[in-house]
Design a protein around this motif. Structure first.
Motif, PDB file in Angstrom:
ATOM      1  N   UNK A  32       0.813  -1.222   0.000  1.00 34.61           N
ATOM      2  CA  UNK A  32       0.000   0.000   0.000  1.00 34.61           C
ATOM      3  C   UNK A  32       0.843   1.267   0.000  1.00 34.61           C
ATOM      4  N   UNK A  34       2.520   4.213  -2.278  1.00 35.70           N
ATOM      5  CA  UNK A  34       2.674   4.841  -3.580  1.00 35.70           C
ATOM      6  C   UNK A  34       4.099   5.375  -3.623  1.00 35.70           C
ATOM      7  N   UNK A  36       6.307   7.503  -4.725  1.00 35.11           N
ATOM      8  CA  UNK A  36       6.385   8.718  -5.522  1.00 35.11           C
ATOM      9  C   UNK A  36       7.801   8.981  -6.001  1.00 35.11           C
ATOM     10  N   UNK A  90      -0.495   4.734   7.150  1.00 35.83           N
ATOM     11  CA  UNK A  90       0.636   4.330   6.312  1.00 35.83           C
ATOM     12  C   UNK A  90       0.548   4.815   4.874  1.00 35.83           C
ATOM     13  N   UNK A  91      -0.654   4.714   4.278  1.00 33.49           N
ATOM     14  CA  UNK A  91      -0.773   5.010   2.849  1.00 33.49           C
ATOM     15  C   UNK A  91      -0.358   6.451   2.567  1.00 33.49           C
ATOM     16  N   UNK A  92      -0.953   7.386   3.337  1.00 36.00           N
ATOM     17  CA  UNK A  92      -0.685   8.796   3.097  1.00 36.00           C
ATOM     18  C   UNK A  92       0.721   9.169   3.553  1.00 36.00           C
ATOM     19  N   UNK A  93       1.109   8.705   4.759  1.00 36.94           N
ATOM     20  CA  UNK A  93       2.414   9.075   5.280  1.00 36.94           C
ATOM     21  C   UNK A  93       3.540   8.543   4.394  1.00 36.94           C
ATOM     22  N   UNK A  95       3.410   7.934   1.223  1.00 39.27           N
ATOM     23  CA  UNK A  95       3.440   8.733  -0.012  1.00 39.27           C
ATOM     24  C   UNK A  95       4.209  10.024   0.218  1.00 39.27           C
ATOM     25  N   UNK A  96       3.957  10.662   1.375  1.00 38.94           N
ATOM     26  CA  UNK A  96       4.656  11.912   1.671  1.00 38.94           C
ATOM     27  C   UNK A  96       6.144  11.664   1.871  1.00 38.94           C
ATOM     28  N   UNK A  97       6.485  10.556   2.557  1.00 38.92           N
ATOM     29  CA  UNK A  97       7.898  10.238   2.760  1.00 38.92           C
ATOM     30  C   UNK A  97       8.583  10.022   1.416  1.00 38.92           C
ATOM     31  N   UNK A  99       7.674  11.227  -1.416  1.00 39.83           N
ATOM     32  CA  UNK A  99       7.743  12.528  -2.088  1.00 39.83           C
ATOM     33  C   UNK A  99       8.989  13.278  -1.618  1.00 39.83           C
ATOM     34  N   UNK A 100       9.239  13.209  -0.307  1.00 39.32           N
ATOM     35  CA  UNK A 100      10.431  13.858   0.245  1.00 39.32           C
ATOM     36  C   UNK A 100      11.695  13.205  -0.297  1.00 39.32           C
ATOM     37  N   UNK A 101      11.689  11.862  -0.387  1.00 33.81           N
ATOM     38  CA  UNK A 101      12.853  11.149  -0.925  1.00 33.81           C
ATOM     39  C   UNK A 101      13.094  11.576  -2.366  1.00 33.81           C
TER      40      UNK A 101
END
Lengths: 290, 370
Positions: A32, A34, A36, A90-93, A95-97, A99-101
């Protein structure tokens, strides 16, 4: 004839988009997440192949033997350090992590390689084969063969191996998988490694067929996400079909109308499909009813 | 979904007794407002006031963004879309109506905001059909559609040549200050709106959607309408921020108007301060917005702050997922609880003090979901 050529180009290019999208959708299916950062990792793979070919004179296809394992290890590390500690949402967090990477990788690549456009070179990059009046660029044919080979390997791994059984179990029901003794953390880490390794393989092809810089990652990730959403998150076969479909549509529109609109159609198809079918073309899980 | 998702379904609103005293809260608020008002009068160096202008633009944009994403829990990573719409509205209106770019420029602010808000209605109607990760991904995709449109619709936007805005007519001696104060005023309006939303029934509906959308719907919250209205309100403020940014910079280009790193900036600021709190995102904007400009001036290249942003965001998500403000609030509650337990006058026996597990439980359950 132009349209036939556009369809062939679309299929050949769609092959390696399918490869990169397969990595993305596989990772989502298992945990689960994404990813990014897939676009930035594709560019990272392209830059690694570029650096190896410029400094050590290694053929881009041979460089995969180095870049794919290296980026896979990076993926495993990302899982243990950044993804596993996430406790809630988990799903949203995740994805944000990721995105930061992605931003971090883009910044580092831009810093190391500067923002000039570069391209990976090899003796066969500009060669092509003729069949009647149709043109088959050699690099696209090789890349297509590579993609088909790697996807076949991925298929064997998922459906014909012990690891694949654990992977599919983790996909279907992580809690039950843990109950029957599957180390889902290890499966997830390896899956992220595989997904990112596929990104690096796709990156080599991307780097030989396009001039790129660190900022190319945004264009890539938005295309890959469009493909994965269309195919339905977590569905590998969906991603394959969507990749071929989208690239063919884009190339046909580019020929019939104009190249600048080719890419816009890419997104417009996404919008239309999601209005009619929010779970994507082959979506297994209903996104709305979570 | 996995069992871990259950843990975030907790209410954020704390009992009033845990809050900081009224006088402390109002006092610090007044102090911050006063500091922001006198800031350009004290530091007159144009380099420093330009940092201040960027901080105000981010303050306005983040406060607007938080009204939708913070309260509803739908993380929009494509609000650069409205930032870009605001910028292009400002550029097109000034060039079409030959506005002489004096003080009239600021009359365009509400207009650009309204255009962004109107654009948000059909866009939001389409995007809000999906949830969670699909929503996040779609917001990014829609932003890229607009970037491509800005590149391709050359007769309207000038394509990759961009558009130029007229140079402001006021003296160069105080070039930055008007932008600073108009930004501060707009940000204040955004924060008051945010505060009002938070206290209204409408805002309660948004928070209910964040905690459990299906249950909120079954309890009679008109979820689609509530989300769409919040989405449009947030777009108005982000669009207005674009209409300050464009004349300040003097030009509009597709890749900078619809800039993915702006999306990240909003998210980083909101998460740093505390997503879904009233002042958290504002605090994040002031701290990180200023830092970003400082780094830009200090090290030049854009890549350095991409690295800084990326690292900072990873660290914040990893170590302080609730953000600064909820963490401080949690500490305060912990301290209040601890003091109450250790004061003999409350009648609590001193031997109950070793029960330190309780305040910690309170900490874990506060702060809301991300």
């Amino acid at each position: 004839m132009l349209i036939a050529q556009a369809i062939i180009d679309g299929i050949l290019v769609g092959g390696f988009y399918a490869l990169m999208a397969a990595g993305l959708t596989l990772v989502f299916g298992v945990m689960d997440i994404v990813n990014f950062a897939q676009g930035a990792l594709v560019v990272l793979g392209a830059y690694l192949s570029y650096a190896l070919s410029v400094h050590l004179n290694i053929d881009p296809f041979l460089s995969l033997l180095i870049t794919v394992p290296a980026t896979s290890l990076l993926g495993v590390a990302i899982y243990w350090v950044l993804i596993k500690p996430i406790k809630r949402d988990r799903v949203v967090m995740s994805l944000l992590v990721m995105f930061a990477v992605a931003t971090l990788i883009e910044g580092i690549l831009d810093w190391v390689f500067k923002s000039n456009l570069v391209q990976v070179h090899a003796s066969y990059v500009n060669k092509s084969f003729q069949l009647g009046r149709l043109n088959f660029p050699a690099i696209y044919l090789y890349a297509f063969a590579l993609s088909v080979g790697l996807l076949a390997l991925l298929y064997t791994l998922i459906y014909r191996s012990r690891f694949g059984r654990s992977l599919r179990a983790s996909m279907q029901n992580p809690v039950a998988a843990r109950m029957v003794g599957i180390n889902t953390d290890r499966v997830s880490a390896i899956t992220l490694g595989i997904g990112i390794g596929l990104a690096a393989a796709g990156g080599m092809v991307f780097g030989t067929t396009n001039a790129f810089n660190a900022a190319s990652s945004y264009d890539l990730i938005s295309r890959l996400l469009v493909i994965v959403i269309l195919g339905g998150f977590g569905s590998i076969s969906g991603a394959l079909v969507a990749a071929l479909l989208m690239l063919v549509i884009q190339d046909v529109v580019a020929v019939v109308w104009s190249p600048v609109w080719g890419q816009t159609t890419f997104y417009l198809v996404l919008v239309v499909v999601l209005l009619l079918r929010p779970q994507g073309l082959f979506g297994r899980r209903a996104v709305r009813a979570q | 979904m996995s069992a871990t998702d259950v843990s975030n379904r907790t209410a954020t609103d704390s009992p009033a007794s845990y809050d900081l005293p009224r006088t402390v809260r109002f006092g610090s608020l007044l102090l911050v407002v006063a500091a922001l008002v006198v800031f350009p009068l004290v530091f007159t160096n144009p380099t420093i006031t330009s940092v201040g202008v960027f901080a105000m633009i981010y303050l306005l944009a983040v406060s607007g963004w938080n009204i939708f994403s913070g309260y509803s829990g739908y993380i929009a990573l494509g609000h650069a879309l409205f930032f870009g719409i605001g910028q292009y509205s400002s550029a097109m209106l000034t060039s079409r109506f030959k506005i002489p770019a004096g003080w009239d420029l600021f009359a365009l602010l509400p207009v650009a905001g309204a255009i962004a808000g109107l654009a948000a209605v059909p866009i939001g109607w389409m995007l809000l059909r999906v949830r969670k990760h699909t929503f996040i991904v779609l917001t990014i995709a829609v932003m890229f559609i607009f970037q491509l449109l800005a590149f391709n619709l050359r007769s309207w936007t000038g394509g990759s040549q961009g558009m130029q805005l007229p140079f402001p007519t006021w003296s160069g001696a105080y070039f930055n200050e008007p932008f600073y104060y108009i930004g501060l005023l707009a940000a204040a309006i955004a924060l008051v709106t945010s505060w009002w939303v938070r206290r209204s029934k409408f805002g309660l509906g948004l928070l209910a959607i964040r905690d459990d959308e299906d249950r909120a719907r079954s309890l009679g919250v008109r979820t689609t309408r509530t989300k769409l209205v919040a989405f449009a309100i947030s777009a108005v403020f982000v669009g207005a921020a674009g209409a300050i940014y464009a004349p300040f910079i003097g030009s509009v280009f597709p890749q900078f108007a619809f800039d993915p790193s702006f999306d990240l900036a909003l998210a980083v600021m909101a998460f740093t301060g505390g997503l879904g709190t009233l002042i958290g995102p504002a605090l994040g904007a002031l701290v990180i917005g200023s830092l970003q400009q400082y780094f830009l001036l200090q090290f030049g290249g854009a890549n350095v702050f991409l690295i800084v942003y990326g690292l900072l965001f990873v660290l914040i998500l990893r170590l302080l997922p609730q953000g600064i403000v909820p963490s401080i609030a949690a500490r305060w509650r912990q301290w209040v609880t601890y003091r109450a337990r250790n004061t003999p006058s409350t009648g609590v026996p001193p031997d109950s003090a070793p029960d330190v597990g309780r305040p910690f439980d309170v900490v874990l359950n506060q702060g809301g979901s991300a």
